[in-house]
Design an enzyme around this catalytic site. Sequence first.
Site, PDB file in Angstrom:
ATOM      1  N   TRP A   7      -3.394   2.183  -5.734  1.00  0.00           N
ATOM      2  CA  TRP A   7      -2.097   2.539  -6.316  1.00  0.00           C
ATOM      3  C   TRP A   7      -1.851   1.799  -7.613  1.00  0.00           C
ATOM      4  O   TRP A   7      -1.390   2.392  -8.594  1.00  0.00           O
ATOM      5  CB  TRP A   7      -0.962   2.294  -5.317  1.00  0.00           C
ATOM      6  CG  TRP A   7      -1.128   3.139  -4.091  1.00  0.00           C
ATOM      7  CD1 TRP A   7      -1.321   2.699  -2.815  1.00  0.00           C
ATOM      8  CD2 TRP A   7      -1.163   4.572  -4.016  1.00  0.00           C
ATOM      9  NE1 TRP A   7      -1.465   3.761  -1.953  1.00  0.00           N
ATOM     10  CE2 TRP A   7      -1.383   4.919  -2.659  1.00  0.00           C
ATOM     11  CE3 TRP A   7      -1.037   5.596  -4.952  1.00  0.00           C
ATOM     12  CZ2 TRP A   7      -1.461   6.241  -2.227  1.00  0.00           C
ATOM     13  CZ3 TRP A   7      -1.119   6.919  -4.521  1.00  0.00           C
ATOM     14  CH2 TRP A   7      -1.330   7.231  -3.175  1.00  0.00           C
ATOM     15  N   ASP A  10       6.087  -2.183  -7.221  1.00  0.00           N
ATOM     16  CA  ASP A  10       5.919  -1.024  -6.351  1.00  0.00           C
ATOM     17  C   ASP A  10       6.008  -1.535  -4.910  1.00  0.00           C
ATOM     18  O   ASP A  10       5.134  -2.243  -4.432  1.00  0.00           O
ATOM     19  CB  ASP A  10       4.555  -0.374  -6.621  1.00  0.00           C
ATOM     20  CG  ASP A  10       4.261   0.816  -5.696  1.00  0.00           C
ATOM     21  OD1 ASP A  10       5.074   1.106  -4.801  1.00  0.00           O
ATOM     22  OD2 ASP A  10       3.200   1.451  -5.888  1.00  0.00           O
ATOM     23  N   LYS A  18       7.055   5.996   3.590  1.00  0.00           N
ATOM     24  CA  LYS A  18       6.307   5.005   4.359  1.00  0.00           C
ATOM     25  C   LYS A  18       7.241   4.281   5.335  1.00  0.00           C
ATOM     26  O   LYS A  18       6.982   4.215   6.512  1.00  0.00           O
ATOM     27  CB  LYS A  18       5.629   3.989   3.433  1.00  0.00           C
ATOM     28  CG  LYS A  18       4.819   4.606   2.284  1.00  0.00           C
ATOM     29  CD  LYS A  18       3.414   4.995   2.702  1.00  0.00           C
ATOM     30  CE  LYS A  18       2.715   5.902   1.702  1.00  0.00           C
ATOM     31  NZ  LYS A  18       2.616   5.398   0.341  1.00  0.00           N
TER      32      LYS A  18
HETATM   33  C1  LIG Z   1       1.957   5.917  -0.979  1.00  0.00           C
HETATM   34  C2  LIG Z   1       2.046   4.985  -2.116  1.00  0.00           C
HETATM   35  C3  LIG Z   1       2.232   5.420  -3.443  1.00  0.00           C
HETATM   36  C4  LIG Z   1       2.276   6.901  -3.805  1.00  0.00           C
HETATM   37  O1  LIG Z   1       3.428   7.467  -3.336  1.00  0.00           O
HETATM   38  P1  LIG Z   1       3.785   9.002  -3.610  1.00  0.00           P
HETATM   39  O2  LIG Z   1       5.220   9.052  -3.202  1.00  0.00           O
HETATM   40  O3  LIG Z   1       2.879   9.821  -2.771  1.00  0.00           O
HETATM   41  O4  LIG Z   1       3.596   9.274  -5.054  1.00  0.00           O
HETATM   42  C5  LIG Z   1       2.348   4.482  -4.431  1.00  0.00           C
HETATM   43  N1  LIG Z   1       2.284   3.168  -4.152  1.00  0.00           N
HETATM   44  C6  LIG Z   1       2.093   2.706  -2.896  1.00  0.00           C
HETATM   45  C7  LIG Z   1       2.045   1.235  -2.654  1.00  0.00           C
HETATM   46  C8  LIG Z   1       1.978   3.602  -1.847  1.00  0.00           C
HETATM   47  O5  LIG Z   1       1.799   3.146  -0.593  1.00  0.00           O
END
Ligand SMILES: *Cc1c(COP(=O)(O)O)cnc(C)c1O
Length: 356
Positions: free
Chosen positions: A101, A168, A192
Amino acid sequence: MSVHNFFAGPAILPQEVLKEASESAWRYQDHGLSILEMSHRSKPLTAIFEETEALIHELLNIPDDYKVLFLTGGASSQFYMVPMNLLNENETAGYVDTGTWSTKAIKEAKLFGNVKVIASSEDKNFNYIPKNYEVPTDLKYLHITSNNTIYGTQMQSFADCPVRMVIDMSSDIFSRPFDITSFDLVYAGAQKNLGPAGVTLVIVKKDILEKVERKIPSMLNYMTHVKKDSTFNTPPVYPIYVSLLTLRWIKKMGGVKVMQERNQAKADLLYGEIDRNPMFYGTTAVEDRSKMNVCFLLHDESKAEAFEAAAKDAKCVGIKGHRSVGGYRASTYNALPIESVQVLVDVMQNFEKQHG
Ligand SMILES: *Cc1c(COP(=O)(O)O)cnc(C)c1O
């Protein structure tokens, strides 16, 4: 017998949240309508947006100089919105590369300015969190990823940083308390640990906005959404509503501190078994182990089919590891009860007895 949901995302939500969400999808309170067929400008929906924002402020202890936004496009869209809104072409942003990511975030940031990768754990397939790196003081911001969903590593604390930080938190927001004032921008896809896919939570310090020279399309400009309380266009109404139900559940359970205690207990149980059981081993540096995504491998790959069949018999779903790590990944997000972890641990113990 219920299913034990270890999927990494979209992921488990509290049963009572799903129940209420499905009732509202049929009839919302006494409005005689489904929540899916009501205007985002109507009073009940406005009340939902306001409560969601207020509850996020309360649970994360967010001061008023930050704005909570509900955007679309996933966390992946934040990979470009962040540099588009914060980084001028001649400026440099720092990134810590801790896996897939953050690698993607780095790629997007390069479209808008200079990027300096100031630390990376790529040398060991991202199985640890880099530490003790020097942060140049002339960076526009430093971007980090708190929890690496794919590799199962997690920053256990956030070191003091001489520059603004952007983070993030897609896979561990609301899993533990943290000091929001260390960050100028926090983002997280909901699917998540918060709600359904479709809404992306952004928490931004308002005074960092509108400082770049480039022209930004309205929809991609944070300030547009700040000014319009996330209703410049139609926001993802239902994902926001279901997220609100989850936030109410977190509050009822005692808040993010209680989530942290529950998550610690689950992680202790599962990592304890991985370390004890001679059939398995963990994939990440012990001090960087994630309390959200527990990655482990079998010593003897030829027994994979037997282990997977046993897990399936016990109704443990979603434990297959991401292809970049292989093996197994059990995600233990807020809503996962410790009883589910115990079922998986029992499977691992029985597997040792039969195949060890
Ligand atoms: C799943 C995830 C993403 C991507 O998320 P989307 O909503 O599918 O774009 C980005 N960063 C992390 C840490 C993730 O777990």
